[in-house]
Design a protein around this motif. Structure first.
Motif, PDB file in Angstrom:
ATOM      1  N   CYS A 255     -26.399 -21.961  43.003  1.00  0.00           N
ATOM      2  CA  CYS A 255     -25.669 -20.693  43.205  1.00  0.00           C
ATOM      3  C   CYS A 255     -24.383 -20.692  42.399  1.00  0.00           C
ATOM      4  O   CYS A 255     -24.022 -19.694  41.776  1.00  0.00           O
ATOM      5  CB  CYS A 255     -25.331 -20.488  44.680  1.00  0.00           C
ATOM      6  N   ASN A 256     -23.684 -21.830  42.406  1.00  0.00           N
ATOM      7  CA  ASN A 256     -22.447 -21.930  41.628  1.00  0.00           C
ATOM      8  C   ASN A 256     -22.722 -21.811  40.136  1.00  0.00           C
ATOM      9  O   ASN A 256     -21.940 -21.222  39.394  1.00  0.00           O
ATOM     10  CB  ASN A 256     -21.752 -23.273  41.896  1.00  0.00           C
ATOM     11  N   ILE A 257     -23.843 -22.392  39.709  1.00  0.00           N
ATOM     12  CA  ILE A 257     -24.208 -22.295  38.296  1.00  0.00           C
ATOM     13  C   ILE A 257     -24.443 -20.832  37.924  1.00  0.00           C
ATOM     14  O   ILE A 257     -23.889 -20.318  36.952  1.00  0.00           O
ATOM     15  CB  ILE A 257     -25.450 -23.159  37.992  1.00  0.00           C
ATOM     16  N   GLN A 258     -25.230 -20.141  38.753  1.00  0.00           N
ATOM     17  CA  GLN A 258     -25.511 -18.725  38.497  1.00  0.00           C
ATOM     18  C   GLN A 258     -24.240 -17.883  38.501  1.00  0.00           C
ATOM     19  O   GLN A 258     -24.051 -17.002  37.664  1.00  0.00           O
ATOM     20  CB  GLN A 258     -26.447 -18.176  39.579  1.00  0.00           C
ATOM     21  N   ALA A 259     -23.371 -18.165  39.471  1.00  0.00           N
ATOM     22  CA  ALA A 259     -22.160 -17.351  39.642  1.00  0.00           C
ATOM     23  C   ALA A 259     -21.221 -17.471  38.441  1.00  0.00           C
ATOM     24  O   ALA A 259     -20.461 -16.552  38.148  1.00  0.00           O
ATOM     25  CB  ALA A 259     -21.432 -17.751  40.915  1.00  0.00           C
ATOM     26  N   ASN A 260     -21.274 -18.610  37.757  1.00  0.00           N
ATOM     27  CA  ASN A 260     -20.355 -18.829  36.643  1.00  0.00           C
ATOM     28  C   ASN A 260     -20.966 -18.537  35.277  1.00  0.00           C
ATOM     29  O   ASN A 260     -20.286 -18.646  34.257  1.00  0.00           O
ATOM     30  CB  ASN A 260     -19.817 -20.263  36.687  1.00  0.00           C
ATOM     31  N   ALA A 261     -22.245 -18.174  35.275  1.00  0.00           N
ATOM     32  CA  ALA A 261     -22.914 -17.889  34.005  1.00  0.00           C
ATOM     33  C   ALA A 261     -23.096 -16.378  33.835  1.00  0.00           C
ATOM     34  O   ALA A 261     -23.290 -15.656  34.816  1.00  0.00           O
ATOM     35  CB  ALA A 261     -24.277 -18.578  33.966  1.00  0.00           C
ATOM     36  N   ASP A 262     -23.013 -15.907  32.611  1.00  0.00           N
ATOM     37  CA  ASP A 262     -23.306 -14.499  32.350  1.00  0.00           C
ATOM     38  C   ASP A 262     -24.810 -14.289  32.212  1.00  0.00           C
ATOM     39  O   ASP A 262     -25.305 -13.170  32.326  1.00  0.00           O
ATOM     40  CB  ASP A 262     -22.587 -14.056  31.068  1.00  0.00           C
ATOM     41  N   TRP A 263     -25.499 -15.390  31.945  1.00  0.00           N
ATOM     42  CA  TRP A 263     -26.954 -15.338  31.793  1.00  0.00           C
ATOM     43  C   TRP A 263     -27.477 -16.695  32.210  1.00  0.00           C
ATOM     44  O   TRP A 263     -26.866 -17.725  31.909  1.00  0.00           O
ATOM     45  CB  TRP A 263     -27.280 -15.023  30.334  1.00  0.00           C
ATOM     46  N   PHE A 264     -28.579 -16.707  32.965  1.00  0.00           N
ATOM     47  CA  PHE A 264     -29.063 -17.939  33.583  1.00  0.00           C
ATOM     48  C   PHE A 264     -30.582 -17.954  33.583  1.00  0.00           C
ATOM     49  O   PHE A 264     -31.219 -16.952  33.907  1.00  0.00           O
ATOM     50  CB  PHE A 264     -28.529 -17.986  35.018  1.00  0.00           C
ATOM     51  N   GLU A 265     -31.162 -19.077  33.196  1.00  0.00           N
ATOM     52  CA  GLU A 265     -32.616 -19.250  33.278  1.00  0.00           C
ATOM     53  C   GLU A 265     -32.908 -20.613  33.848  1.00  0.00           C
ATOM     54  O   GLU A 265     -32.220 -21.581  33.525  1.00  0.00           O
ATOM     55  CB  GLU A 265     -33.242 -19.218  31.879  1.00  0.00           C
ATOM     56  N   ILE A 266     -33.946 -20.702  34.675  1.00  0.00           N
ATOM     57  CA  ILE A 266     -34.371 -22.009  35.165  1.00  0.00           C
ATOM     58  C   ILE A 266     -35.880 -22.118  34.991  1.00  0.00           C
ATOM     59  O   ILE A 266     -36.620 -21.196  35.313  1.00  0.00           O
ATOM     60  CB  ILE A 266     -33.915 -22.242  36.623  1.00  0.00           C
TER      61      ILE A 266
END
Lengths: 114, 160
Positions: free
Chosen positions: B119-130
């Motif tokens: 969640c923290n990773i997503q919150a700090n990224a403008d774009w996110f893929e896993i």
């Protein structure tokens, strides 16, 4: 208010980072879950925690915190203090618990709140 | 580590060992410093540092053989890739649920395993893929648009 003011007013022991006590403190944050600190602490906050392992230094550095206030007395291991010096993270120590420290810190940082 | 380039994007590669809690978080601290040194704005370096820290701790706590954090800095972007070779995430939606964690008790005692890392990773990224597959591992790709952080902005998530 600087870390030095807080050290004096709360009677804290400085166990690392004595060279950076002129840093301004923007507020306080209390918590022991590292992700919670990363999510919610603001840059310049003084972080009150009972954790005293090396990852605390990493969290404080990436979150841009002004320093770490360790509650509950025991100093961290020498390796942790060395890493804190290297990362320019002041580590402050108190025998008081986190609840009491948060209360006292809040009183001097936000004096207008009754 | 910093690979020399000539005027183009700068690439920083950090290897993280599984189970190495004593050094956990230190690669991220170094990444944040390196980004500041490359002229990345403090708020962007902080976001990248938080993404790297959460990724780094995931490699330490969960990966089978450790993994790699690769940060690529260009004029407008900071791209962060966290990759390992296993074990892979069984249910990505569950792993992305705030509060869900499979962290072992030793990690929880140290303040990890709050179920907030991704969640923290997503919150700090403008774009996110896993991308994650059992047996082949996990790859997380994040992008920060430098100095264009909009807290209300839409951040699409792709999962496979």
């Amino acid at each position: 208010m600087t870390l030095r003011d807080i050290v004096r007013q709360l009677g804290l022991e400085v166990v690392a980072g004595a060279g950076w006590l002129d840093r301004d403190v923007s507020g306080g944050f209390s918590g022991d879950l590292l992700s919670n600190v990363l999510a919610s602490a603001r840059p310049g906050n003084l972080w009150i925690t009972i954790q005293r392992h090396v990852n605390v230094v990493g969290v404080a550095q990436v979150a841009g915190l002004s320093g770490v206030l360790l509650a509950g007395g025991e100093p961290p291991a020498a390796a942790v203090l060395a890493k804190a010096e290297e990362m320019a993270i002041p580590i402050l120590l108190s025998r008081d618990g986190a609840f009491e420290l948060a209360g006292r810190l809040h009183r001097i940082l936000v004096p207008d709140v009754r | 580590m910093q690979e020399p380039t000539h005027g183009g994007p700068r690439r920083l590669v950090h290897h993280v060992r599984a189970g190495d809690i004593e050094h956990g978080g230190l690669a991220s601290a170094q990444i944040k410093r390196q980004l500041s040194g490359l002229g990345v704005a403090p708020q962007d370096a902080r976001r990248a540092g938080i993404i790297a820290f959460e990724g780094e701790m995931n490699l330490v706590v969960y990966s089978t053989n450790g993994g790699t954090i690769t940060v690529t800095v260009s004029e407008k972007l900071v791209d962060i890739e966290v990759a390992d070779e296993g074990p892979g995430i069984e249910d990505i939606d569950l792993a992305l649920t705030p509060g869900f964690s499979t962290a072992p008790s030793w990690a929880r005692e140290l303040g990890f395993g709050a179920g907030m890392g991704l969640c923290n990773i997503q919150a700090n990224a403008d774009w996110f893929e896993i991308h994650s597959h059992i047996g082949s591992g996990t790859r997380i790709l994040c992008r920060i648009e430098r100095r264009r952080h909009d807290a209300s902005g839409h951040r699409p998530t792709t999962r496979t």
